[in-house]
Write a protein that holds these residues in place. Structure first.
Motif: not given
Length: 219
Positions: A156-174
């Protein structure tokens, strides 16, 4: 922390994330209005964002994520995750992601991006949460509610970190903006992400971690 006693504020805290995210999103939408008839709404939205920025939401989100991570680690070690997370975890995770997304959508408005960049949020994700391949969220002694099922038997902890990183990266790509200053535009959050990736040697350590564990569940 009491191993077999749920904290009475967990549900309220989980709801607070979503409520705050809704307020930020609504205020941001008000600021984007351009017609004269909505000038007052735009000013109101800007004022709300200003008030929210003074609360230091970046630091508060970082502290909340770190607190939730420590609670998950303790509860997992004590084999009592069902006490603390069965009814509130899905709502809390969803709320934290919504809050992060709403702050990113504001960008430099209210200096939300700068707050996230200087709050230690990225470092918490990369140095504390992502490397956690020990905290396994598993509930098997109770009837599992439908919202909790996607999170059961996960890192759970690792998965939540990955989900946060995905949001950050997608925002920067946009954003469509390169690293650093291009055309006078500075991206403090992107710079912080690169800085922490290099500082903690994330790519190298992730490769070693996935190779050593050889577990598809860690991907």
């Amino acid at each position: 922390y009491a191993a077999y006693l749920e904290h009475p504020l967990l549900k309220a805290q989980a709801l607070t994330y979503s409520v705050t995210a809704d307020i930020i999103r609504s205020s941001n939408e008000m600021c984007k209005q351009t017609s004269r008839s909505t000038l007052e709404e735009k000013e109101t939205g800007l004022q709300i964002l200003k008030e929210l920025s003074e609360l230091g939401l970046g630091s508060r989100l970082t502290a909340a994520v770190l607190s939730a991570t420590k609670l998950m680690q303790k509860a997992s070690a004590d084999n009592c995750t069902e006490v603390h997370f069965l009814s509130t975890y899905p709502l809390a995770v969803s709320g934290r992601k919504c809050l992060l997304q709403s702050m990113l959508e504001c960008g430099s408005m209210g200096k939300m991006d700068e707050q996230l960049a200087t709050s230690g949020f990225v470092e918490t994700l990369l140095s504390t949460m992502l490397p956690d391949a020990e905290t396994f969220l598993s509930v098997d002694r109770y009837r599992i509610p439908l919202p909790f099922q996607p999170y059961n038997n996960t890192w759970a902890v690792r998965d939540e970190a990955i989900s946060f990183l995905k949001i950050l990266i997608e925002n920067e790509c946009r954003s469509g903006v390169g690293l650093g200053r291009i055309g006078g535009d500075r991206r403090p959050l992107r710079e912080e992400m690169v800085r922490q990736l290099l500082r903690h040697r994330v790519v190298e350590k992730e490769r070693e971690r996935l190779w050593n564990f050889k577990a598809p569940r860690l991907h």
